[in-house]
Every structure is written in C-alpha cells, then in structure tokens.
Design a protein around this motif. Structure first.
Motif, PDB file in Angstrom:
ATOM      1  N   SER A 100       0.810  -1.213   0.000  1.00  0.00           N
ATOM      2  CA  SER A 100       0.000   0.000   0.000  1.00  0.00           C
ATOM      3  C   SER A 100       0.842   1.262   0.000  1.00  0.00           C
ATOM      4  CB  SER A 100      -0.917  -0.001   1.213  1.00  0.00           C
ATOM      5  OG  SER A 100      -0.158  -0.045   2.405  1.00  0.00           O
ATOM      6  N   ASN A 101       2.091   1.156   0.466  1.00  0.00           N
ATOM      7  CA  ASN A 101       2.882   2.383   0.567  1.00  0.00           C
ATOM      8  C   ASN A 101       4.387   2.113   0.571  1.00  0.00           C
ATOM      9  OD1 ASN A 101       3.006   1.129   2.972  1.00  0.00           O
ATOM     10  ND2 ASN A 101       2.500   2.898   4.229  1.00  0.00           N
ATOM     11  N   ASN A 102       4.880   1.535  -0.508  1.00  0.00           N
ATOM     12  CA  ASN A 102       6.315   1.257  -0.587  1.00  0.00           C
ATOM     13  C   ASN A 102       7.015   2.161  -1.582  1.00  0.00           C
ATOM     14  OD1 ASN A 102       5.000  -1.749  -0.076  1.00  0.00           O
ATOM     15  ND2 ASN A 102       6.868  -1.333   1.077  1.00  0.00           N
ATOM     16  N   ALA A 103       8.086   2.757  -1.126  1.00  0.00           N
ATOM     17  CA  ALA A 103       8.948   3.505  -2.035  1.00  0.00           C
ATOM     18  C   ALA A 103       9.763   2.520  -2.871  1.00  0.00           C
ATOM     19  CB  ALA A 103       9.875   4.416  -1.240  1.00  0.00           C
ATOM     20  N   MET A 104      10.315   3.016  -3.955  1.00  0.00           N
ATOM     21  CA  MET A 104      11.185   2.192  -4.802  1.00  0.00           C
ATOM     22  C   MET A 104      12.430   2.984  -5.139  1.00  0.00           C
ATOM     23  SD  MET A 104       8.517   0.197  -7.303  1.00  0.00           S
ATOM     24  CE  MET A 104       9.765  -1.000  -7.810  1.00  0.00           C
ATOM     25  N   GLY A 105      13.465   2.271  -5.546  1.00  0.00           N
ATOM     26  CA  GLY A 105      14.706   2.966  -5.840  1.00  0.00           C
ATOM     27  C   GLY A 105      15.535   2.232  -6.875  1.00  0.00           C
ATOM     28  N   TRP A 106      16.521   2.949  -7.365  1.00  0.00           N
ATOM     29  CA  TRP A 106      17.528   2.397  -8.280  1.00  0.00           C
ATOM     30  C   TRP A 106      18.904   2.571  -7.644  1.00  0.00           C
ATOM     31  CZ3 TRP A 106      16.625  -0.335 -12.660  1.00  0.00           C
ATOM     32  CH2 TRP A 106      15.364  -0.248 -13.256  1.00  0.00           C
ATOM     33  N   PHE A 107      19.688   1.525  -7.736  1.00  0.00           N
ATOM     34  CA  PHE A 107      21.076   1.549  -7.299  1.00  0.00           C
ATOM     35  C   PHE A 107      21.922   1.026  -8.452  1.00  0.00           C
ATOM     36  CE2 PHE A 107      20.750   2.302  -2.682  1.00  0.00           C
ATOM     37  CZ  PHE A 107      19.373   2.218  -2.540  1.00  0.00           C
ATOM     38  N   ARG A 108      23.225   1.219  -8.356  1.00  0.00           N
ATOM     39  CA  ARG A 108      24.111   0.686  -9.383  1.00  0.00           C
ATOM     40  C   ARG A 108      25.417   0.223  -8.777  1.00  0.00           C
ATOM     41  NH1 ARG A 108      25.514   6.319 -12.677  1.00  0.00           N
ATOM     42  NH2 ARG A 108      26.875   7.247 -11.083  1.00  0.00           N
ATOM     43  N   GLN A 109      26.049  -0.689  -9.479  1.00  0.00           N
ATOM     44  CA  GLN A 109      27.334  -1.207  -9.014  1.00  0.00           C
ATOM     45  C   GLN A 109      28.269  -1.341 -10.205  1.00  0.00           C
ATOM     46  OE1 GLN A 109      27.076  -4.855  -6.764  1.00  0.00           O
ATOM     47  NE2 GLN A 109      29.072  -4.514  -5.844  1.00  0.00           N
ATOM     48  N   ALA A 110      29.331  -0.568 -10.176  1.00  0.00           N
ATOM     49  CA  ALA A 110      30.346  -0.616 -11.215  1.00  0.00           C
ATOM     50  C   ALA A 110      31.367  -1.683 -10.850  1.00  0.00           C
ATOM     51  CB  ALA A 110      31.009   0.746 -11.353  1.00  0.00           C
ATOM     52  N   PRO A 111      32.099  -2.192 -11.832  1.00  0.00           N
ATOM     53  CA  PRO A 111      33.108  -3.226 -11.560  1.00  0.00           C
ATOM     54  C   PRO A 111      34.106  -2.773 -10.509  1.00  0.00           C
ATOM     55  CG  PRO A 111      32.748  -3.026 -13.907  1.00  0.00           C
ATOM     56  CD  PRO A 111      31.996  -1.900 -13.272  1.00  0.00           C
ATOM     57  N   GLY A 112      34.287  -3.596  -9.501  1.00  0.00           N
ATOM     58  CA  GLY A 112      35.257  -3.289  -8.469  1.00  0.00           C
ATOM     59  C   GLY A 112      34.818  -2.264  -7.455  1.00  0.00           C
ATOM     60  N   LYS A 113      33.566  -1.833  -7.534  1.00  0.00           N
ATOM     61  CA  LYS A 113      33.062  -0.811  -6.613  1.00  0.00           C
ATOM     62  C   LYS A 113      31.857  -1.335  -5.848  1.00  0.00           C
ATOM     63  CE  LYS A 113      34.672   3.207  -9.221  1.00  0.00           C
ATOM     64  NZ  LYS A 113      34.286   4.534  -9.786  1.00  0.00           N
ATOM     65  N   GLU A 114      31.550  -0.641  -4.765  1.00  0.00           N
ATOM     66  CA  GLU A 114      30.377  -1.007  -3.984  1.00  0.00           C
ATOM     67  C   GLU A 114      29.105  -0.502  -4.657  1.00  0.00           C
ATOM     68  OE1 GLU A 114      32.422  -1.042   0.475  1.00  0.00           O
ATOM     69  OE2 GLU A 114      30.887   0.438  -0.036  1.00  0.00           O
ATOM     70  N   ARG A 115      28.009  -1.134  -4.308  1.00  0.00           N
ATOM     71  CA  ARG A 115      26.714  -0.700  -4.815  1.00  0.00           C
ATOM     72  C   ARG A 115      26.404   0.688  -4.257  1.00  0.00           C
ATOM     73  NH1 ARG A 115      21.934  -5.063  -5.046  1.00  0.00           N
ATOM     74  NH2 ARG A 115      23.782  -6.142  -5.861  1.00  0.00           N
ATOM     75  N   GLU A 116      25.913   1.564  -5.127  1.00  0.00           N
ATOM     76  CA  GLU A 116      25.641   2.928  -4.704  1.00  0.00           C
ATOM     77  C   GLU A 116      24.246   3.372  -5.107  1.00  0.00           C
ATOM     78  OE1 GLU A 116      28.374   5.630  -6.552  1.00  0.00           O
ATOM     79  OE2 GLU A 116      27.533   5.342  -8.558  1.00  0.00           O
ATOM     80  N   PHE A 117      23.748   4.303  -4.363  1.00  0.00           N
ATOM     81  CA  PHE A 117      22.419   4.861  -4.600  1.00  0.00           C
ATOM     82  C   PHE A 117      22.400   5.704  -5.867  1.00  0.00           C
ATOM     83  CE2 PHE A 117      18.471   6.908  -3.888  1.00  0.00           C
ATOM     84  CZ  PHE A 117      18.654   8.268  -4.028  1.00  0.00           C
ATOM     85  N   VAL A 118      21.291   5.599  -6.608  1.00  0.00           N
ATOM     86  CA  VAL A 118      21.112   6.413  -7.806  1.00  0.00           C
ATOM     87  C   VAL A 118      19.898   7.334  -7.658  1.00  0.00           C
ATOM     88  CG1 VAL A 118      20.623   6.412 -10.277  1.00  0.00           C
ATOM     89  CG2 VAL A 118      22.174   4.692  -9.312  1.00  0.00           C
TER      90      VAL A 118
END
Length: 123
Positions: free
Chosen positions: A29-47
């Motif tokens: 009923s009330n969930n936010a959504m998001g996109w993240f990304r992960q480049a080679p050799g790097k940690e996953r980061e917020f987009v």
C-alpha cells in the motif's frame, strides 16, 4: 515480490537509455522504490528513489539533472530515464522496493531487489 529489470544495453557517451522495473505483484500500500548501481570493483551505490505516491524523488549528486525516476503504480513499474550518459555511468543497475513509503538512499532500507541490468557507456 519479484522484480524484473530491463532496458540496459550499450550506448555511446551523450546518449540515453530508459530502464524499467516491474514488480510481480502490487508492492504494497505504501512502498517507495529505488535504483542503485554497481560498477566493476566498486560497492553498490544509490542512484535515485521515489516515494509511493510518486511526488517525492531524490537523486545522487552524480546523476542529478540527467536522470529522472518515475513510477506507474497501475503497472507496478518504476522507470529510470537516463540522459547525457558518460562512461562513469557504466554499471549494473538494480531496482529495489523499500520497506517504507518514503524514498531512501540507504541500501539497508530496501528488502526486495531485482536481478540487475547492465548499462555500458562507450566513450
């Protein structure tokens, strides 16, 4: 909830792509959504993230003004329009469903994740 992301691919620098992420069922009923990304050799980061109603959004500084997140709750789908792409945008992009209704930039606030879609920007 299962998330299916699509729309990734190879694009030249300066080009555009639109990513889509569809949930297998209504996310809640009330969930936010998001996109993240992960480049080679790097940690996953917020987009980017978007609240349940779609009226509130938040972006990482690195994509602000170039990327736009929108959602269509009737289709259980969130989109990420990416313009003016550069080589630093190359990564696997993941969509996710948050536990709460407000968007968040913190990975730990998300409990469902898609499988990721690869975006490669050639210079």
């Amino acid at each position: 909830v299962q998330l299916q992301a699509s729309g990734g691919g190879l694009v030249q620098a300066g080009g555009s792509l639109r990513l889509s992420c569809t949930a297998s069922r209504r996310t809640g009923s009330n969930n936010a959504m998001g996109w993240f990304r992960q480049a080679p050799g790097k940690e996953r980061e917020f987009v980017a993230t978007i609240g349940w109603r779609g009226s509130s959004t938040q972006y990482a500084d690195s994509v602000k003004g170039r990327f736009t997140i929108v959602r269509d709750n009737a289709k259980n789908t969130v989109y990420l329009q990416m313009n003016s792409l550069n080589s630093e945008d190359t990564a696997v992009y993941y969509c996710a469903v948050a536990r709460g209704s407000s968007g968040s930039s913190y990975i730990e606030d998300y409990n469902y994740w898609g499988q990721g879609t690869l975006v490669t920007v050639s210079s």
